[in-house]
Design a protein around this motif. Sequence first.
Motif, PDB file in Angstrom:
ATOM      1  N   ALA A 114      25.429 -10.662 -10.360  1.00  0.00           N
ATOM      2  CA  ALA A 114      25.588  -9.421  -9.602  1.00  0.00           C
ATOM      3  C   ALA A 114      26.825  -9.454  -8.716  1.00  0.00           C
ATOM      4  O   ALA A 114      27.415  -8.411  -8.428  1.00  0.00           O
ATOM      5  N   ALA A 115      27.227 -10.647  -8.295  1.00  0.00           N
ATOM      6  CA  ALA A 115      28.395 -10.780  -7.415  1.00  0.00           C
ATOM      7  C   ALA A 115      29.680 -11.070  -8.188  1.00  0.00           C
ATOM      8  O   ALA A 115      30.738 -11.233  -7.576  1.00  0.00           O
ATOM      9  N   HIS A 117      33.023 -10.702 -10.703  1.00  0.00           N
ATOM     10  CA  HIS A 117      34.062  -9.676 -10.835  1.00  0.00           C
ATOM     11  C   HIS A 117      34.922  -9.862 -12.091  1.00  0.00           C
ATOM     12  O   HIS A 117      35.908  -9.150 -12.256  1.00  0.00           O
ATOM     13  N   LEU A 185      27.967   0.269  -4.405  1.00  0.00           N
ATOM     14  CA  LEU A 185      27.907  -0.801  -5.395  1.00  0.00           C
ATOM     15  C   LEU A 185      27.571  -0.229  -6.761  1.00  0.00           C
ATOM     16  O   LEU A 185      26.795   0.724  -6.883  1.00  0.00           O
ATOM     17  N   ARG A 189      24.971  -3.931 -10.776  1.00  0.00           N
ATOM     18  CA  ARG A 189      24.817  -5.001  -9.781  1.00  0.00           C
ATOM     19  C   ARG A 189      23.464  -4.867  -9.069  1.00  0.00           C
ATOM     20  O   ARG A 189      22.788  -5.869  -8.802  1.00  0.00           O
ATOM     21  N   TRP A 190      23.085  -3.631  -8.746  1.00  0.00           N
ATOM     22  CA  TRP A 190      21.763  -3.414  -8.142  1.00  0.00           C
ATOM     23  C   TRP A 190      20.651  -3.877  -9.086  1.00  0.00           C
ATOM     24  O   TRP A 190      19.659  -4.478  -8.652  1.00  0.00           O
TER      25      TRP A 190
END
Length: 450
Positions: A114-115, A117, A185, A189-190
């Motif tokens: 989720a974090a 990139h 966001l 990711r959520w």
Amino acid sequence: MLTRVQNASAAVQAIGARLDALPFCRLRLALFGVLTLALFADIAEVALGNALGAVFQAPPRTMTQTELSLFLAAIFAGGAVGAPLFGLAGDRFGRRLALQLALVGIALGSFGAAASHDPVALIGFRFLSGLGIGACPPLIAAYMADVMPPHRRGTLSCLCAGFAFLGAPAIIFFLRAASPTLLGLEGWRWALGSGAILAVIAAGLLVFMPESPRWLAAAGRLAEAEQALRRFGRRGTGPAGPWIAAPSAAGSTRPANDASAPGRRGLLLLCALYALAPWATIGFPLMSGAVMVAKQFSIGDSVVAAGLIMFGPALGNLLLAPAIDRIGRRASLICSGGAMAVLGLAFAFATGFLPLVAVGIAFALASAIYASVLAIYAAEITPTTLRASSTSMAWGVGRFVSIFVPLACFALIHHLGLWSMFVLIAVALGLSAILIAVAGPHGRSRQAVA
């Protein structure tokens, strides 16, 4: 060595017979709920990967075909490694601890993804999640087989899977609702973060659950087995003391000698079945979004279709639950496998949105029945001392094969067309049916496990 094995087997049978003699209680109900939540988190993570396969084909986060294939395969590569490792831990240190560690692995991987990139980090963290995702289903099946009453084991296992499979449409529709962004966001990711939170909650709740008395007896920890057994006899369900005699050899809860597949032969059979299963049970849901895109539907319609199709597994298990303990395991596997072969070919040639969704739901329904019965079957025909490790090893073989499923499916679709992928699925299902009919034991429906 032989005497020690015989003593362990006698202890497992004695403890197991007393556990099976106890009626269904609130502790078993609570354990059923926690295991269902754990499987819910596991299935949601797998389904999310399938949906992200469609999301990452479009801007702003477009992956190359190679990156997308690696992303889809990473979770299965992790499962191929994690399933046997956590399975060995389940037989060595206990079902509960191994399952908790697997859930923690899922959470760490999902939070990391989720974090992330860039595609490389995403692929790496999905591999980490896969270590736990691959291990949860066989560990849950082993735990259920250990502690649930024989006459309700299939029903409870199907109900567990049926409710847990609701995690697939839940996470997909949550992804849809949170997309493109929520509170700044991106929606995916959520979705990954919510799956991680569910895994953490399930791991925490397991702290309050007892270890399997059968496993404790098999490990020689008889005092702890007695203590765990007493917990199942609390609050109006009757005592669980040593004065409860094991049923006689003629009793219905004694294992049937001809229902097992001991040693290497049984493990090879399970490995073969799990090697063939992913082409249908993984290949179809994994590629359904991509197939919809290839049929010229929009990304939004493809995600919605994938979400609707994901209701099929829940329906299949919930519909089967009342009858599963009255149907032979082999017959269930062969019939559901045949239904998948026919429905898969129908999906390949359908063109309208509603027919595709209807056939997809029916395929997912049959697929879920097959996967759930196979998990129950594998746990039933494997002895307690090897239940977690053997079933997890077979499951790991399936995860290893699953690495190549998206690669092969993308190649077939690109070079030969959509229909070729579904022909491959039908062939794999046909081989599975032959193996089950020729070499498979009958299973232990409504009988005690060894």
